[in-house]
Write an enzyme that holds these catalytic residues in place. Structure first.
Site, short mmCIF file in Angstrom:
data_model
loop_
_atom_site.label_atom_id
_atom_site.label_comp_id
_atom_site.label_asym_id
_atom_site.label_seq_id
_atom_site.Cartn_x
_atom_site.Cartn_y
_atom_site.Cartn_z
N ILE A 101 0.84 -1.20 0.00
CA ILE A 101 0.00 0.00 0.00
C ILE A 101 0.87 1.25 0.00
O ILE A 101 1.89 1.30 0.69
CB ILE A 101 -0.96 -0.01 1.22
N ASP A 103 0.81 5.03 0.99
CA ASP A 103 0.04 5.93 1.85
C ASP A 103 0.56 7.35 1.59
O ASP A 103 0.15 8.01 0.65
CB ASP A 103 0.26 5.45 3.29
P1 IMP Z 1 4.05 5.46 3.17
O1 IMP Z 1 5.52 5.45 3.31
O2 IMP Z 1 3.39 6.54 3.96
O3 IMP Z 1 3.57 5.45 1.74
O4 IMP Z 1 3.52 4.15 3.84
C1 IMP Z 1 3.59 2.94 3.24
C2 IMP Z 1 3.63 1.82 4.29
O5 IMP Z 1 2.81 2.13 5.44
C3 IMP Z 1 3.03 0.60 3.69
O6 IMP Z 1 4.02 -0.17 3.07
C4 IMP Z 1 2.40 -0.08 4.87
O7 IMP Z 1 3.34 -0.94 5.47
C5 IMP Z 1 2.04 1.03 5.82
N1 IMP Z 1 0.61 1.41 5.73
C6 IMP Z 1 0.09 2.58 5.29
N2 IMP Z 1 -1.25 2.60 5.35
C7 IMP Z 1 -1.61 1.41 5.86
C8 IMP Z 1 -2.89 0.80 6.18
O8 IMP Z 1 -3.98 1.36 5.99
N3 IMP Z 1 -2.83 -0.46 6.71
C9 IMP Z 1 -1.67 -1.12 6.92
N4 IMP Z 1 -0.48 -0.60 6.63
C10 IMP Z 1 -0.42 0.65 6.10
MG MG Z 2 4.63 -1.98 3.18
#
Ligand code: IMP
Ligand code: MG
Length: 182
Positions: A101, A103
């Site tokens: 995912i 985020d």
């Molecule tokens: P980013 O670096 O903010 O894009 O976050 C990405 C990582 O956060 C992903 O690889 C997930 O491990 C974790 N993550 C973000 N949102 C969720 C969610 O809704 N459920 C579970 N894990 C999430």
């Molecule tokens: Mg992840």
């Protein structure tokens, strides 16, 4: 706790169909490539990568990196740490990063900036889910399963504090659910 239908964003069947579509698209796009290197971003990717890799019809290798972010439920510093690097040498190879995912986008951005200087022949990205409302980084996602709203989801590899990864569907996390068994 019981899972109500309204808590489920994506059923097993919906997930299976979408993974199949992504696998078809990736297999077609890389039909000229004799060894695609899929790089999974641990830990959340493990189930998606297992399903996706088994449905590709092209030759592929699999490797992993492990990245750790801050605790996203409480803070948002953007700090990402490399826990485990690749075993494979990516120079001159066709690399597809596989994430569970996206985020805010820090994790995928980190993975790209880790691998890009190693001069792969091509570098593309695949994520099963994305939260467009939260995305802060300008990131190209070449293969995307679904966009979802800004809510925390679990199942199909996704966790809340390392729980609920083994659920076969993707659902929202109700308040207080963290203490219950998955
Ligand atoms: P980013 O670096 O903010 O894009 O976050 C990405 C990582 O956060 C992903 O690889 C997930 O491990 C974790 N993550 C973000 N949102 C969720 C969610 O809704 N459920 C579970 N894990 C999430
Ligand atoms: Mg992840």
């Amino acid at each position: 706790m019981m899972t109500e239908e309204r808590d489920v964003l994506f059923t097993e069947g919906t997930i299976r169909n979408r993974v199949g579509e992504l696998a078809l698209q990736i297999s077609a796009d890389y039909s000229h490539v004799d060894d695609l290197l899929m790089v999974g971003v641990l830990r959340g990717c493990f189930i998606f990568l297992a399903d996706l890799s088994r449905r590709l019809t092209i030759p592929r290798s699999i490797d992993f990196i492990a990245l750790a972010a801050y605790d996203k439920m409480t803070t948002a510093t953007g700090e990402v740490r490399l826990i485990m690097d690749l075993r494979a040498d990516v120079r001159g190879r066709h690399v597809l990063i596989v994430e569970d995912i996206v985020d805010i986008g820090y994790t995928l951005d980190y993975a790209l900036s880790l691998l890009r200087p190693r001069e792969p022949a091509s570098l593309k990205t695949c994520a099963f889910l994305r939260k467009p409302a939260r995305l802060k980084k300008k990131l190209q996602i070449d293969y995307l399963g679904f966009d979802i709203p800004d809510i925390w989801v679990v199942g199909y590899g996704l966790d809340f504090r390392d729980r609920h990864r083994a659920l076969p569907y993707i659902r929202t996390l109700p308040a207080g659910w963290s203490a219950s068994p998955s």
